[in-house]
Structure formats: C-alpha cells, structure tokens
Enzyme design. Sequence first.
Site, PDB file in Angstrom:
ATOM      1  CG  ASP A 320      53.762  56.080  79.023  1.00 10.88           C
ATOM      2  OD1 ASP A 320      53.811  56.903  79.961  1.00 10.88           O
ATOM      3  OD2 ASP A 320      53.040  55.070  79.043  1.00 10.88           O
ATOM      4  CD  GLU A 321      50.496  54.068  75.872  1.00  6.97           C
ATOM      5  OE1 GLU A 321      50.279  53.123  75.097  1.00  6.97           O
ATOM      6  OE2 GLU A 321      50.018  54.140  77.010  1.00  6.97           O
ATOM      7  CG  ASN A 322      50.895  63.788  75.729  1.00  8.25           C
ATOM      8  OD1 ASN A 322      49.684  63.905  75.569  1.00  8.25           O
ATOM      9  ND2 ASN A 322      51.727  64.826  75.791  1.00  8.25           N
TER      10      ASN A 322
END
Lengths: 689, 689
Positions: A320-322
Amino acid sequence: MSKIKILSLAFFLVLNSSMLLAQNSLDMMPVPKQFSIKEGKLYLNKDFRLAIGGNPNERLYAAATRFLRRLDEQTIQWFTQDQISKKDNDKEAILQIVVERPAEIHLGEDESYTLEISSSKIKITAKTDLGAMYALETLLQLLKADEKGFYFPSIIVNDAPRFPWRGLMIDVVRHFIPYEVIIRNIDAMAAVKMNVLHLHLTDDQGFRIESKLFPKLHEMGSNGKYLSQAQIKDIVKYATDRGIRVVPEFDMPGHTSSWFPAYPEFASASQKYQIETKYSHFEPAPTMDPTNEKLYPFIDAFIAEMVTLFPDAYIHIGGDENKGLQWTANANIEAFKKQHNLTDNMALQTYFNGRIQRILTKYKKKMMGWDEILEPGISKDIMIHSWRGKNSLTEAAKKGYPVIISHGFYVDLLSSAKDYYLNEPFAESDDLTLDQQKNIYGGEAAIWTEVATAETIDSRTWPNTAAIAERLWSPRDVRDVKDMYRRLEKQSDRLEFLGIAHHKNYESMLKRLSNGADILPLKTFVDAVEPMKELSRRKQGITYYTYTPLTMVFDAAKPESKVAREFNSLIEDFVHKPTKELGDQIKNQYNIWAQNHDKLKETIKIAPAIREIEPVSENLMKLSEIGLNLVDQILLRQKGKLKRKERMSFDKYDEIQDTFRAMIKPRGNVEFIVIINATKKLLEETMND
Amino acid sequence: MSKIKILSLAFFLVLNSSMLLAQNSLDMMPVPKQFSIKEGKLYLNKDFRLAIGGNPNERLYAAATRFLRRLDEQTIQWFTQDQISKKDNDKEAILQIVVERPAEIHLGEDESYTLEISSSKIKITAKTDLGAMYALETLLQLLKADEKGFYFPSIIVNDAPRFPWRGLMIDVVRHFIPYEVIIRNIDAMAAVKMNVLHLHLTDDQGFRIESKLFPKLHEMGSNGKYLSQAQIKDIVKYATDRGIRVVPEFDMPGHTSSWFPAYPEFASASQKYQIETKYSHFEPAPTMDPTNEKLYPFIDAFIAEMVTLFPDAYIHIGGDENKGLQWTANANIEAFKKQHNLTDNMALQTYFNGRIQRILTKYKKKMMGWDEILEPGISKDIMIHSWRGKNSLTEAAKKGYPVIISHGFYVDLLSSAKDYYLNEPFAESDDLTLDQQKNIYGGEAAIWTEVATAETIDSRTWPNTAAIAERLWSPRDVRDVKDMYRRLEKQSDRLEFLGIAHHKNYESMLKRLSNGADILPLKTFVDAVEPMKELSRRKQGITYYTYTPLTMVFDAAKPESKVAREFNSLIEDFVHKPTKELGDQIKNQYNIWAQNHDKLKETIKIAPAIREIEPVSENLMKLSEIGLNLVDQILLRQKGKLKRKERMSFDKYDEIQDTFRAMIKPRGNVEFIVIINATKKLLEETMND
C-alpha cells in the site's frame, strides 16, 4: 398455543430474530443463522458434567476444559471435573458433545454446529471441533439466572457463518503491541467467533519480528521492541488452539524504513537510514529497490525463515501507499522502467509483486495485499484486501479476484458501533452475480496504532469489533441497531471477564490525569465526550511522533460515549412525547454537566495535564444551560402555558445555532457532537407548532 | 530563619523524617536513608532533557528512556528526546546523571545514590547504574504540580538500602502465574526498589518450567501451564535490565508430586503418580527417594540445564514440610538410614541436602533453602530462608548462617499493610552482635497462590509489598504507620499507572458476580469487608482444589478495607472528641450500610453467585443500626441531654457484646471485624463517664 417459537431462515422470520432475542432476553452475539426458542430451563449445579464423543482431538478437550472453568467462574458451582480428556465420555453427562472429525485450521473449513438445550440435556453436534468450540461460546452466552439459580434456556440453534474469513488486523508496529495483548485479543476473537488474526509486523516505524537469519533487521529496526520467534510460535499455537488462523504481513515495497538501518543497500536511494519516528511528512518515503537483483534472494531467504513460523496458506505483502518518489528520483530505476517497458511506478510495483509472488509460490504460500496491488497484470489467485473504498471490493469480485474488506472496519478511526455494524460488505445495487459474490470471502476489523498503545488498544478495538464480527458471521438481514447495542453491552461485559482491558484502564488513566484529585469531575466530563474522530487530531497540524505521550484525555475517552448515546435516545423520546418525567431526566443530566465545570476547574488547578479541556468543559456547561431552557420551553408549551411572546424568536434560534456551530470547532482533542446534535433536536422542537 | 530543613541520620532527626515528608507533601516510598528539603521548584516544560556521563551502560540508557516516557506520560509535556544513548551527553541538559561504573547484578552490589534538585538543575550521582536507576524512581516520586505546572521540589537525597536482599517470591505453581503477570510484577518491584525475584517453580501441583532435557517433566507435570525457557530468558533479561536478580526454586525432596508422573522411579513409594489437585490431606506426600543413586545424576543433569537459564549465584532448593512418611513406609529407605547412621528423617534429608549442595557447588551455585534445612551437619555457607518464625532467623544468624526472612511477609495471608510494615526482622531483645546482625541479609515478601490466580494475585501482592519494601530499604526507625498509609496510597496509584492490576480487576469481578445488576450495592458491601484472614477459609473444612473457582466475593475483596480503616480512624477521632460533625459523618456511613442490605438482596435474586454473603450483609446492617444508636447516645450525653435512665445498661452492653461475638463467626468467606471493633469503641465510650 404453540409451545415452540420457531425462527427459520425465511426472510419474514429472519427480520424478527432481534425481536425474538429481545423478548426472551437472549444475548447471543453474533446472532446465529437459525434458532428456535422452546419452553424449559436446565438448572446448573455442581453435578453438571460434560462428555465428548465421536472423533475429538486434544484441541477440543482443552477448549471444553476452558469452557468448564469459565462457566464455574461465573456460576461458582464447584464442578467436579478437572481436565477433560478421552476418559470423559460418560453418556449420562448433562452436556454431550459429538464431533465427526478434527478441523484443519485453514480458509473454508466447516464451522457449523447444532446446539440443543432441553430441561435435562444439552447436545452439541458439529462436523469439526471448530463448530463445537463455537457452540460452547454460544452456550456460555445463553447462561441466565433467576431466584432458583443459574440455568440455560431451552433452545435449538443451527449455526454457520455467512463469511469464511472474519479477521482482526493488529498493527504491532506504530506502537509496539506486546505478546500478552495479542494473546488476550485472541481470547476476545474466539469469544465473538472470529477466525483470522492478521499481524501487521513490519512498517516504517519498526521491524517487530525477530529474524534469526538476519538479526540486524529486528536489532537495528525495533529499539528492542519486537516479538521473538518463541512468542510468535506461542501466539500461533494459542490461536490455532482456538480455531484462529494467523496471517503475517510484511509490508513491501513501501512502508519499509525499518528494514534499511540494517540493509540500506536494498533501499532505492543511497543514504543512511533510521527507524521512522513520524507517521507522515517523510517523503520521499524509503522504498525497496525492485531493480536490485540481490533483493530477491534476500527476501526469498527471509520468507523461507518466516514460513517456518506461520503455517497458514496466506502471506500478506502489504503493497500500500507507495508513491515511488525514491524510484522516480533514481536514474537507474528510471532506466530499468524504460528498459522493461514499465510505463509508471505502479507497473514497476506490479513487476515487483510478481517477483515476490514467485517466491511465495515456491514456499506453497498464497499472496495477499492491500487493494493498490489490484493492477493490470496482477495474478488472479492473489487475495485482494480492500481498504480504500468499496469500489475496490466490487471491482475485484467482478474481475474474479478473491477479496476481503477492511474499508469501514478501521476501529482506530473511532466511529460508533452502529457505523461499523451497518457497514455491509456489498450492496444489492453492486449488481454482483452469485459467483462474483462468492469471491468476497469476508473482512477484517483493523486497529492501526499511530494513536493507540498497549494501554489503550483494547478500548479502541472492543467492543466495536464484536459488532463487526456479527456483521461477518450473522445473516445479512440481522441489522437491528437497537438490539445490537443491547447485546453488545452484554458481550462487552463478557469480554471484560475474559481479561480484555477495554474498560480496565479507564479509571487509572483518569486518575493519572487528575493527579491526585478526586476523579469524579473528570470522569463526568470524559464519560460525556468522545475523542476527535477520524484523523482530525493529526489534521490539526501537530506532528505526532512514536514517542508522543498517548495518555491524554483523548486517549482515555471511549470511541463512543454511552452516556451521550443514551442521552440522545432520551431526547428523541422526549421530542416524540414531551412528558415531565422525561424532561426531568434530561434536566438532571444537563444540571450535572452544568455544575461539573466549576468542579473540573478546581481539578485543573492541580492537574496541568488536563488544562486543554477547560474550554470544552465550559462549552458543555453553556450547552447544558441552553438545553435546560429548551426543555422548560417545551414543557411549558406542552402544558399550554407558554405565552406567544415567550416563544423562541428566529433571531434567538439563529444565535443558538451559531453557538452550536462554534462549539463543534476542534478544541482539546475531544468533542461532544452527539450531545450538541441531541440538543439541536430540542431546539428544532421549540420551533415546531 | 534557616532556608534549609536538614534531616541527618542522627536519631532525633530520623524520627522526624515522616513529619518532614508529610509537612512537605512528599510521597517517597521507601523513605530514603537521608534527605534535606530546600526551597525552590524546578518547573517542567518540553525542553526538559537529560544527559548521562561517567561510565554508563546500555541498561542505564534504556532505564533513562523509560523514565523519560513515564514522566511525559504523566505530565504531557511532549519531550523532544526519543531513545537515550551515548550521544545524550549535553552538559546543558537539565538532568545530569553520572555513574562510575556498570553494576554487577549480584548480592551486595553498591546500590547507593545521591539526588540533588535545585530550581534549575537536577544531578544524580551513583557508584553504579543500579543507584542511578533507584534515583530515577525517587525522582518520579517527587513530581508535584501547582497552578503554574508540574515541578520537582528542591531537595538533596543521600540514599542506600538497609538490607542488600529485598525480594518478592511468587508461587507460579498452585495457580499458574503466566509470563505477563511476572513481567508487570518486575516493574512494580523496580518501582519500590526491590532487587530479588524468587520464582517458586515446582511443587506438588505443577512443574512450571520447561525442561528441554527432560521434557516429560513439564509435559506430564503441568497440564500445559508452564513457563517456557524462552519466557524464562525474557524474564531474567527483563529483571536484570531493572537491577533485579532472579532466584529459582526447585522444591525438594518433598513438594515433588509433579515430578513423578514422568519419573515415578525417583519417588519413595512404587505407584502411579499424578499432579496433585489438592493442597493438603494427601499424606503420605510423594517425596524423592534419597537412597536412589540414580536420582543424583538426574538432578545433576537437570541443574546443569537450569544454570544456563539462571545466572544468579543462588539456587533455592526448598526443603520444607517434608514429614518423610513415604520414607518411613519404605523398608529399603529405613534400612539405608540404619546403615548410614541417620537417626531420623530429618537426618536423611540433611544427607540429601548435602548431596544436592555438592551438585550445586559443581556448577558454582550457592544453595538456599527454607528454615527446615537448618539442622546439625548442614553446611555453613547455605542461605537460610526463615518462614516458620523469627526464632529460626535469630538462631541462624547466631550460628553464623546467612539468612533472610519471609515470616510475617506472607502477603497471601491477607494481613494489613500495618502488620507487614511493622514486621521488623530482628528486635533489640534478640541480643544479636553486630557481626551476627550482618548475617541477616534481608527478606522477601511471599505470595503463595493456593487462593490467588492471575486475576487476583496483584490485589494480594500490592500495595502491601510496597510496605514490606520500605521495611527492608529504609532505616529501621522509619515506622510511622499513619504516614506510611498516606504515602502507600500514592505509591499504589503509581503502581496502577505502571500497569499493576491490583485495582483494575476489582470492578469487573464485582460485575461478573452481580450478573448484570448494577454493581453499586455489591460494591458498597465489598468495599467494607475483608476476605477471611489467614487460612481460616480452608480451616472451615471445605476442600479446595486447584480448579476451584476463585471468582467469589472473597477473591474480589481487598486484603485490607480502606473504607473500614478510615471509618475506624473517624470513630477514634470521635471517641476522643465527640463533635456533631464527626458524629454526622459516622452516621452517614452507618446509614449507607444499613440501607444497602435491601438493595443487595435485590441483586442477590438475580445473582446466585453471591448468595453466601446475604447473612453477612444482614449483620452489617444490624451492626450499623446499633452503631447509629451509640453515636446518638454519645452526642446526647455530650450535650448533657442524656437522661440517666437512658444510659446504656450493663445488660444491654452485654447483649450488644454477644451480638458482636456472634457476628465474628465465619460466614460467606468475608468479614468486617475492623468495623465491629470500631463500633465496640463506641460501645465502650457509652459506658465511660
């Protein structure tokens, strides 16, 4: 007259299950798939005994022993049975348990059971010991008492879960959550029939699992706060003994700052790394370098070590959230992308995911990741974990991916039990075929620990997670909020008896904050308020660090104020029918709040840690004074004694609305919006004719 | 006027230390050896920082980090320092810590420290990091607040303990006490400056430590409830990090039933063995056979394994309560005794002890045992652990044996803090020379767990053990009971903030007992009573098993009722000077108890688990009615309005005394003797002229 009240799965009757439960004061939670209540009571005495037949296993003997001890602890009968074993097969025993075979603790195992209680016998039958363990939890929930003693009511329960994946994710990273907290949460999960413990083990702020192969990972990545492999083994055994799978998460390629103090060479920028102490504002975020060929043998070896600890088929790789800002800034990585025709960073991550999946497959593990990984090219057998919204859930299900949902189940967002409870995984309007619906395996409550510690985590997780557990277990149409709250209160007590600390730390936190003063004024205030919702506290622009003290009023306050919720109900009843009695109850509560402010100011003099709440307490006092007038107005009008000129003017109405609006502004990290909104209902009522 | 109030070790001034503490509202516990209070305050803000100089070690850095977090959790200053390390050596920091060398965690290490607080600086100097850690605990205890904020008062403390061995023994056998309870008790010990954790690991009812060499020991001897070696290692590390030694006890040759399910061949009677589930009445008690030559290599190998886990110099071999009935019944053993000229079973045990000591010596360990082992022929370098009475302590000291005391420090006997506090290890009249006094190394609080569980153990152990800790640390002449109670209350709060569960389980236990009813009536009752003292509960002839539920009113009740103690003080004040105001306070309390009974009866209707207390509650009501009359009589007499004929007759006096006597009879496992005795003081007062 029929002596039997039957409840079947038929739509009409399912709608009435909550009514039936309430009528009979039954507190089962989650509500079983099907049950029928009969007349009769089975009274307990010290001769109560149980026997296990069929093809049981050691896990069930241990579970039955625990059941017996818990029942005895609650009823003080001094039962004569000690450890249950295969010698306990007496056909005369009151409780007979029969199972066909030992369960495999994996996704999709049979969890159904039947529980029949008559006035002289109890019978539990189940395909596997899993079902039998659930039946024992249901039985404990059915315990009642009258002047003759403790008894079980006569009933037939046919039960099985709606979804096979009913989980709780615990972030043990942002604040370290130690072994014993995880252990007691497993007890709580078993009590509400959840079956997956998802451990978020690594993130920017810590590498919280011991690696014997690469010890620098936890040594340099955790400040000494990590779960040892021995503890992990104990946790997995403890969970497995309770029918609960353990899914580990190693978040990658982002959320990996804590890997790099030990192994900076695997990051995408050449620099010195340290464990992150902030929760955001540290872009470009340290990210693994997918173009480094040495990374994959390293992850391979690490996974090879981890699979010896986690027997479950699934490994969660986060994903996530890269944003990939480190990638974009690295010329070599940019060149790699061009060379491999990877058009953007997401494509590069999909490439990385593919490499990781090959490693997992080598160890016969299935891959799972947060919904960002659902990109073109991603393999169809990956379990998608939806968190950003329901769209990703339905999208995954429609595309044929197995998927579970955590969107709407983040208990650290401090919503109400009602909101979690009504968070139905998929709607009619989603237009899913039956086959597509089958792709939805269930969901997970999630407790992220940026603003939760070992001291407060239980109060954020429970009892709300019990409402989520019911959403995932019970038939879709079980959704009576009022009855849910009634049963949740009982369930909350049971969790407390099991050792969950969702209430236990409350008064000691208030005591610490009151700094030696009587805690009552602070308690009166904190009982009424709620911690600021969502991430608004962080949005105030204050930077939180991992070492920021989380012992403030915000942290002591429960996610949902029971006092405020019940006060709102009272006002709704009053607005519906303004009686003097209800009016007096409301005025009594307003008076308590109005008078509390001066007392709290005295406490604040010697308790500097609670200074921030003084303006909030003052507002609560002012609101109460407004509320008192409104109640009086309504009562006078009701009696026909309100003169026309005494009625609320539009100017006054607007002024009060402005006052309410001003009160909603964030201050002191706690709020009392439920009480403001309830008081608004009084205000509106004064304007009605 | 002198600005400095000095307190030295001189006899006159030491006597006044409690007065000085109370005058200045200082709550240090244990009271330091020497301190002088100055004028001035050092206010805290977020810039508070600490630095460590001299020759520190990792243990001190970690301790300083924990100190900082605890201080911030209490004061919410948002300090900017995270993990303390060698880079934290800024000479401008407010708190300067200087140590000469790292401590060795063994008996007799230097534990002294000096703490100086002025209005701008704090300085801690100590020979070792042990002293520095104690100084940080003292500093936390000195935290105060006023309207300007949190501050430390100016003071100079010169401190060192009276005894070098200040321990807590935890029986993890009778009821299994799990890892996390031991961990939090280590935190509590550190907070009260105790330095020895004695773990009673094996006994008839369980073999509670994993043996990898002889796994059948814990597998067949514990029902799965034991401390793993990994947990033991964690416990030893956690303790060592806090300057606390860990002394393991393997009780032998008696108290060994749990060894024999796995190894019946080492018992003194040829039979099948099982873990004992009773606590007595199982004579002839299973006992090791000292004549079996195979026993010694077995114990040798077992000890060889255990010494890898426990670095401390001492190993406790128990040696208590062996009547040797199995020995007497075994012809071979009797023959062995004759052959070796061992005149009785005690001589045979001394022979056994000698063999064991040789094994321990081989592993460079010192032997320690309960006072039964003090028999002619026993080696002079054995540490004697006195429990049966003070005679054994003075006898050992006079004979030149090192000795510690637990007699009078058994917290499971549920005495008052006062009794534990005044349990002075040796009296002037004991007539010990200074050299003999030096043989007394200190003492240990002991919590035996026949009637304590993981849920209740903290409430039995704390805060009473803090009073014992002060007895063992502070100068002998520190013995002001009133001031002890004042400070103990603060210390109790601090222990709660640290996570000790001595209060935290109280309300949830009352909730479980009240079975859904409002807990207030039960709480009013249980607040006033105490669990039956000593072993009188067991003496009622009821057989307790290891699986008997310990969730009764007895188990919820605190060892000492604060309400009753304060009520007694109130009555003493009133009898001394009967004012209307005091009389009203007393009557208010009696009225609460008198009116509580009817409410409690309503609860009992739906809470069968508390039926046993109904007659006790009724007695409390009757006592209160008597007390109300007595107060009125005294007040009337005081006003000169009591007519002669209305005065208490001797018949009436005798009748009331009889009523009191009847009320003292055991019922329902709880008692309110403190309140009866307080009421007796009123009765006596009515007879005075």
